[in-house]
Design a protein around this motif. Structure first.
Motif, PDB file in Angstrom:
ATOM      1  N   LEU A 240      36.831  42.181 -69.939  1.00  0.00           N
ATOM      2  CA  LEU A 240      37.054  40.869 -69.177  1.00  0.00           C
ATOM      3  C   LEU A 240      36.674  39.697 -69.798  1.00  0.00           C
ATOM      4  O   LEU A 240      35.733  39.531 -70.275  1.00  0.00           O
ATOM      5  N   LEU A 241      37.727  38.630 -69.502  1.00  0.00           N
ATOM      6  CA  LEU A 241      37.236  37.269 -70.145  1.00  0.00           C
ATOM      7  C   LEU A 241      37.621  36.282 -68.918  1.00  0.00           C
ATOM      8  O   LEU A 241      39.067  36.010 -68.745  1.00  0.00           O
ATOM      9  N   GLY A 242      36.579  35.846 -68.318  1.00  0.00           N
ATOM     10  CA  GLY A 242      36.846  34.796 -67.025  1.00  0.00           C
ATOM     11  C   GLY A 242      37.292  33.628 -67.589  1.00  0.00           C
ATOM     12  O   GLY A 242      37.146  33.231 -68.944  1.00  0.00           O
ATOM     13  N   GLU A 243      37.608  32.880 -66.643  1.00  0.00           N
ATOM     14  CA  GLU A 243      37.732  31.540 -66.843  1.00  0.00           C
ATOM     15  C   GLU A 243      36.520  30.502 -66.648  1.00  0.00           C
ATOM     16  O   GLU A 243      35.549  31.146 -65.999  1.00  0.00           O
ATOM     17  N   THR A 244      36.698  29.501 -67.172  1.00  0.00           N
ATOM     18  CA  THR A 244      35.571  28.438 -67.115  1.00  0.00           C
ATOM     19  C   THR A 244      35.335  27.814 -65.705  1.00  0.00           C
ATOM     20  O   THR A 244      36.151  27.619 -65.008  1.00  0.00           O
ATOM     21  N   GLN A 245      33.970  28.119 -65.149  1.00  0.00           N
ATOM     22  CA  GLN A 245      33.825  27.550 -63.779  1.00  0.00           C
ATOM     23  C   GLN A 245      32.869  26.430 -63.750  1.00  0.00           C
ATOM     24  O   GLN A 245      31.897  26.653 -64.746  1.00  0.00           O
ATOM     25  N   SER A 246      33.094  25.384 -62.916  1.00  0.00           N
ATOM     26  CA  SER A 246      32.295  24.191 -62.961  1.00  0.00           C
ATOM     27  C   SER A 246      31.411  24.216 -61.554  1.00  0.00           C
ATOM     28  O   SER A 246      32.181  24.391 -60.606  1.00  0.00           O
ATOM     29  N   PHE A 247      30.110  23.948 -61.743  1.00  0.00           N
ATOM     30  CA  PHE A 247      29.363  23.877 -60.609  1.00  0.00           C
ATOM     31  C   PHE A 247      28.685  22.515 -60.261  1.00  0.00           C
ATOM     32  O   PHE A 247      28.112  22.119 -61.339  1.00  0.00           O
ATOM     33  N   GLY A 248      28.447  22.047 -59.050  1.00  0.00           N
ATOM     34  CA  GLY A 248      27.541  20.976 -58.732  1.00  0.00           C
ATOM     35  C   GLY A 248      28.301  19.528 -59.524  1.00  0.00           C
ATOM     36  O   GLY A 248      29.245  19.608 -60.253  1.00  0.00           O
ATOM     37  N   SER A 249      27.630  18.557 -59.021  1.00  0.00           N
ATOM     38  CA  SER A 249      28.033  17.348 -59.375  1.00  0.00           C
ATOM     39  C   SER A 249      27.715  16.790 -60.892  1.00  0.00           C
ATOM     40  O   SER A 249      28.342  16.058 -61.269  1.00  0.00           O
ATOM     41  N   ASN A 250      26.780  17.672 -61.356  1.00  0.00           N
ATOM     42  CA  ASN A 250      26.288  17.345 -62.737  1.00  0.00           C
ATOM     43  C   ASN A 250      27.319  17.978 -63.721  1.00  0.00           C
ATOM     44  O   ASN A 250      27.171  18.049 -64.905  1.00  0.00           O
ATOM     45  N   GLY A 251      28.323  18.992 -63.271  1.00  0.00           N
ATOM     46  CA  GLY A 251      29.149  19.268 -64.109  1.00  0.00           C
ATOM     47  C   GLY A 251      28.712  20.810 -64.928  1.00  0.00           C
ATOM     48  O   GLY A 251      29.274  21.023 -66.242  1.00  0.00           O
TER      49      GLY A 251
END
Length: 125
Positions: free
Chosen positions: A9-20
């Motif tokens: 499995l190769l997941g997509e890049t996820q972004s979290f929070g306001s600091n990226g």
């Protein structure tokens, strides 16, 4: 440390929070008697290392084990582990692990000569 196997499995890049903060997950299935499905996280700029890989490809992933302590609102201490990747490379299927010499075929060895049945070794067992 390293994990070697096939990309499941190769997941997509996820972004979290306001600091990226960025995270991308990879699952590698080991090739052994009891295959293991190992989840490896790549974070921040390491997410881009996965761009050239695809499901089904044989890879070797260099990893670090990470551990965290967290105290919940009830005051209980909990511990969490994660496996973080920092390097990945493709490998050819069936290739010998790095650092392992190739074993020559049995025909490459000469048979022993002048072996006498009365020769006794002096081993104590």
């Amino acid at each position: 440390m390293e994990v070697q196997g096939k990309v499941k499995l190769l997941g997509e890049t996820q972004s979290f929070g306001s600091n990226g903060f960025r995270k991308r997950e990879l699952v590698v299935t080991t090739e052994e008697q009891y295959p293991q499905h190992i989840l490896v996280e790549f974070v921040q700029d390491k997410c881009d290392l996965l761009n050239n890989y695809q499901v089904g490809q044989d890879v070797k992933v260099n990893i670090n084990l990470r551990g965290r302590e967290w105290v919940n609102p009830q005051g209980e201490t909990k511990y969490f582990n994660s496996i973080q990747g920092w390097r990945i490379e493709g490998v050819q299927a069936g290739a010998a692990p790095q650092g392992m010499p190739e074993v020559p075929p049995a025909q490459a060895f000469e048979p022993a000569k002048d072996v006498k049945s009365e020769d006794h070794d002096d081993l104590p067992f």
